[in-house]
Design an enzyme around this catalytic site. Sequence first.
Site, PDB file in Angstrom:
ATOM      1  N   GLN A 217     -29.694 -14.626 -32.348  1.00  0.00           N
ATOM      2  CA  GLN A 217     -28.477 -15.456 -32.289  1.00  0.00           C
ATOM      3  C   GLN A 217     -28.858 -16.948 -32.224  1.00  0.00           C
ATOM      4  OE1 GLN A 217     -28.348 -12.652 -29.706  1.00  0.00           O
ATOM      5  NE2 GLN A 217     -27.847 -11.484 -31.504  1.00  0.00           N
TER       6      GLN A 217
ATOM      7  N   GLY B 230     -21.780  -7.109 -42.141  1.00  0.00           N
ATOM      8  CA  GLY B 230     -21.349  -7.367 -43.513  1.00  0.00           C
ATOM      9  C   GLY B 230     -20.152  -8.302 -43.583  1.00  0.00           C
TER      10      GLY B 230
ATOM     11  N   ASP C  25     -28.119 -16.995 -37.383  1.00  0.00           N
ATOM     12  CA  ASP C  25     -28.263 -16.892 -38.838  1.00  0.00           C
ATOM     13  C   ASP C  25     -28.822 -18.167 -39.460  1.00  0.00           C
ATOM     14  OD1 ASP C  25     -27.005 -14.322 -38.669  1.00  0.00           O
ATOM     15  OD2 ASP C  25     -25.095 -15.371 -38.490  1.00  0.00           O
TER      16      ASP C  25
ATOM     17  N   GLY D 142     -29.641  -9.221 -36.739  1.00  0.00           N
ATOM     18  CA  GLY D 142     -30.110  -8.530 -37.937  1.00  0.00           C
ATOM     19  C   GLY D 142     -30.894  -9.518 -38.738  1.00  0.00           C
ATOM     20  N   HIS D 143     -32.083  -9.139 -39.160  1.00  0.00           N
ATOM     21  CA  HIS D 143     -32.749 -10.031 -40.095  1.00  0.00           C
ATOM     22  C   HIS D 143     -33.341  -9.258 -41.254  1.00  0.00           C
ATOM     23  CE1 HIS D 143     -35.175  -9.641 -36.431  1.00  0.00           C
ATOM     24  NE2 HIS D 143     -36.105  -9.241 -37.255  1.00  0.00           N
ATOM     25  N   THR D 144     -33.258  -9.919 -42.386  1.00  0.00           N
ATOM     26  CA  THR D 144     -33.786  -9.331 -43.610  1.00  0.00           C
ATOM     27  C   THR D 144     -35.140  -9.972 -43.863  1.00  0.00           C
ATOM     28  OG1 THR D 144     -31.523  -9.209 -44.383  1.00  0.00           O
ATOM     29  CG2 THR D 144     -33.235  -8.956 -46.050  1.00  0.00           C
TER      30      THR D 144
ATOM     31  N   GLY E 250     -35.637 -22.551 -50.630  1.00  0.00           N
ATOM     32  CA  GLY E 250     -35.451 -21.272 -51.317  1.00  0.00           C
ATOM     33  C   GLY E 250     -35.924 -20.156 -50.411  1.00  0.00           C
TER      34      GLY E 250
ATOM     35  N   GLY F  66     -31.939 -18.611 -40.109  1.00  0.00           N
ATOM     36  CA  GLY F  66     -33.130 -18.286 -40.912  1.00  0.00           C
ATOM     37  C   GLY F  66     -34.406 -18.352 -40.085  1.00  0.00           C
ATOM     38  N   LYS F  67     -34.307 -17.898 -38.830  1.00  0.00           N
ATOM     39  CA  LYS F  67     -35.483 -17.956 -37.942  1.00  0.00           C
ATOM     40  C   LYS F  67     -36.620 -17.077 -38.461  1.00  0.00           C
ATOM     41  CE  LYS F  67     -32.587 -16.785 -34.608  1.00  0.00           C
ATOM     42  NZ  LYS F  67     -31.268 -17.118 -35.140  1.00  0.00           N
TER      43      LYS F  67
HETATM   44  P1  IMP Z   1     -21.830  -9.642 -29.531  1.00  0.00           P
HETATM   45  O1  IMP Z   1     -23.183 -10.277 -29.390  1.00  0.00           O
HETATM   46  O2  IMP Z   1     -21.829  -8.458 -30.460  1.00  0.00           O
HETATM   47  O3  IMP Z   1     -21.207  -9.343 -28.208  1.00  0.00           O
HETATM   48  O4  IMP Z   1     -20.856 -10.703 -30.234  1.00  0.00           O
HETATM   49  C1  IMP Z   1     -20.507 -11.927 -29.601  1.00  0.00           C
HETATM   50  C2  IMP Z   1     -20.448 -13.072 -30.610  1.00  0.00           C
HETATM   51  O5  IMP Z   1     -21.748 -13.340 -31.101  1.00  0.00           O
HETATM   52  C3  IMP Z   1     -19.606 -12.760 -31.834  1.00  0.00           C
HETATM   53  O6  IMP Z   1     -19.003 -13.982 -32.266  1.00  0.00           O
HETATM   54  C4  IMP Z   1     -20.622 -12.302 -32.868  1.00  0.00           C
HETATM   55  O7  IMP Z   1     -20.182 -12.508 -34.191  1.00  0.00           O
HETATM   56  C5  IMP Z   1     -21.767 -13.232 -32.538  1.00  0.00           C
HETATM   57  N1  IMP Z   1     -23.092 -12.705 -32.916  1.00  0.00           N
HETATM   58  C6  IMP Z   1     -23.800 -11.734 -32.301  1.00  0.00           C
HETATM   59  N2  IMP Z   1     -24.974 -11.531 -32.919  1.00  0.00           N
HETATM   60  C7  IMP Z   1     -25.018 -12.404 -33.925  1.00  0.00           C
HETATM   61  C8  IMP Z   1     -26.028 -12.704 -34.916  1.00  0.00           C
HETATM   62  O8  IMP Z   1     -27.119 -12.135 -34.973  1.00  0.00           O
HETATM   63  N3  IMP Z   1     -25.696 -13.707 -35.797  1.00  0.00           N
HETATM   64  C9  IMP Z   1     -24.520 -14.381 -35.731  1.00  0.00           C
HETATM   65  N4  IMP Z   1     -23.574 -14.143 -34.836  1.00  0.00           N
HETATM   66  C10 IMP Z   1     -23.824 -13.164 -33.933  1.00  0.00           C
END
Ligand code: IMP
Length: 435
Positions: free
Chosen positions: A222, A300, A13, A40-42, A413, A15-16
């Site tokens: 990630q 969320g 998260d 997830g990216h917006t 921003g 902001g890539k």
């Molecule tokens: P998993 O990837 O769903 O197995 O989750 C493992 C860990 O990675 C957890 O702490 C999730 O919250 C975190 N995680 C997985 N994907 C993301 C992401 O895109 N952004 C932030 N944390 C993530």
Amino acid sequence: MPATVIVGLQWGDEGKGKMTDFLAEQVAMVVRYQGGDNAGHTVVNGDEVFKLRLTPSGVLYSHITSVIGNGVVVNPLTLIDELDMLASRGIDVARVRVSRSAHVTMPYHVALDVANESRLGEAKVGTTGRGIGPTYGDRAWRLGLRMEDLLDRGVLRERISRALPDKNLLLKGMGDPTFEVEPLVAMAAAWGERLRPHLDDTTWLVQGALARGEHVLFEGAQGTLLDLDHGSYPFVTSSNPVAGGACTGGGIGPLQVDEVIGVIKAYSTRVGSGPYPTELHDEIGAGIAARGHEFGTVTGRPRRVGWFDAVPLRYAVAVNSVSSITLNKLDILSGIETIQLCVAYELDGRRVETWPSSGAALSRATPVYEDFPGWVEPLHDVRSLADLPENARRYVSAIEGHAGVPIIFVSVGPERTQTIERAWRPMRRRAGLPG
Ligand code: IMP
């Protein structure tokens, strides 16, 4: 033209997507190399907002081929939904290519992820519940299904029959519904028919683009501190977001990478469980969370928020061979009286400046902070470092000093134009190339 890897240096998260968007004009191909629909990216395109989980954000540009590499785990339901959503909004999805070797997230992977987290109770990882761990687990255990398997009912039946008995045992043991082979075969075969035109040998696609001298962007999901090997295990994801993952999951070799751009936020966030030495539990943290809209795109969930930590930054720069950095969300820190930057840990009575490989050690670490006077001015309209308030400049320089590599972009921003761009120069040049 370079092959560039974009990698998160914190817990995801960072902001890539903004960086990908920034480079999109000069890029012919964007390759996702790991993770699945846990990401997830917006992406904001003019007035339109797109939420993407699997498809690389390059899909919004008509000149870019979007590749889902072999290192990604694909939930076909999510992918089909996403392709349909994009097509219904006028985006040409024919340029989305999916590796035939990418592994498939099946409904039993999702069920196992959710059941296992609930079994772990307080000790849970805090996963996104998307079946990521079980899918990668099956891949390593050689019980997985690959995207190409979706094209052949016979293979599907054989693979699912092989994988299912132990899944059902586990699910039954945890009091959850079990699965039957034939409905899964029928469902997976239908996914195969739908996705057939997108399946490809993406390694040769990528290699072809590089051979033609095109600029290929490898997009990590990630972040480094969630890396299966480099994060605080077991509170990690099940793949390798680090730049090396672009090689194994994107179909290139280490010497084909020209630049690694590390992405950081001016503070830190984390979703899910696990040690987090600089976490804030006060109203400063709540303010940052609110101003920074720190809620998970997929789940969320509110993100945990903390001060910037230079200890894992130094580690992340090293293990990713980061050549330059983009610093996001500096504007969110305006109005904070004193900003704290973690420069070391106090661990078992000693000062430690290196990121501990042990999660247990990390959970005993307390941060050693350097204080920086804050600034009150909003930064949204600043377009050069020289125009930043002096205290903001000092904070940015301190982070750059810890990183040991140049910060080439500072984001002030969400808009593409709200960016301070410094001299752009790839740090590593191929032997034999001029300049
Ligand atoms: P998993 O990837 O769903 O197995 O989750 C493992 C860990 O990675 C957890 O702490 C999730 O919250 C975190 N995680 C997985 N994907 C993301 C992401 O895109 N952004 C932030 N944390 C993530």
